[in-house]
Motif scaffolding. Structure first.
Motif, short mmCIF file in Angstrom:
data_model
loop_
_atom_site.label_atom_id
_atom_site.label_comp_id
_atom_site.label_asym_id
_atom_site.label_seq_id
_atom_site.Cartn_x
_atom_site.Cartn_y
_atom_site.Cartn_z
N SER A 35 0.83 -1.21 0.00
CA SER A 35 0.00 0.00 0.00
C SER A 35 0.86 1.26 0.00
O SER A 35 0.58 2.21 -0.73
CB SER A 35 -0.93 0.02 1.21
N ASN A 38 2.42 1.86 -3.42
CA ASN A 38 1.52 2.00 -4.56
C ASN A 38 0.43 3.04 -4.32
O ASN A 38 -0.64 2.97 -4.93
CB ASN A 38 0.89 0.65 -4.90
N THR A 39 0.69 3.99 -3.44
CA THR A 39 -0.29 5.03 -3.18
C THR A 39 0.03 6.24 -4.05
O THR A 39 1.14 6.75 -4.00
CB THR A 39 -0.26 5.46 -1.69
N PRO A 40 -0.92 6.67 -4.90
CA PRO A 40 -0.65 7.84 -5.75
C PRO A 40 -0.30 9.07 -4.91
O PRO A 40 -0.84 9.27 -3.83
CB PRO A 40 -1.99 8.07 -6.47
N GLY A 41 0.63 9.84 -5.41
CA GLY A 41 1.00 11.07 -4.75
C GLY A 41 2.15 10.93 -3.78
O GLY A 41 2.60 11.90 -3.20
N ASP A 42 2.63 9.72 -3.59
CA ASP A 42 3.78 9.51 -2.68
C ASP A 42 5.08 9.65 -3.42
O ASP A 42 5.23 9.42 -4.54
CB ASP A 42 3.72 8.13 -2.03
#
Length: 42
Positions: A35, A38-42
């Motif tokens: 997680s 694969n979290t957008p914006g990281d």
């Protein structure tokens, strides 16, 4: 609790990663790592 089915090779990988520890705990750690990676914006 929901039940999941995994392939034999994946099960062996989980057992190896748990290194004799708790499989549930190992799976939650893997999910958390996935997680975070694969979290957008990281």
């Amino acid at each position: 609790m929901p039940e999941i089915t995994v392939s034999e090779p994946l099960y062996r990988q989980l057992v190896s990663a748990s290194d004799g520890g708790d499989l549930d705990e190992t799976m939650w750690k893997m999910v958390a790592r996935y997680s975070r990676g694969n979290t957008p914006g990281d």
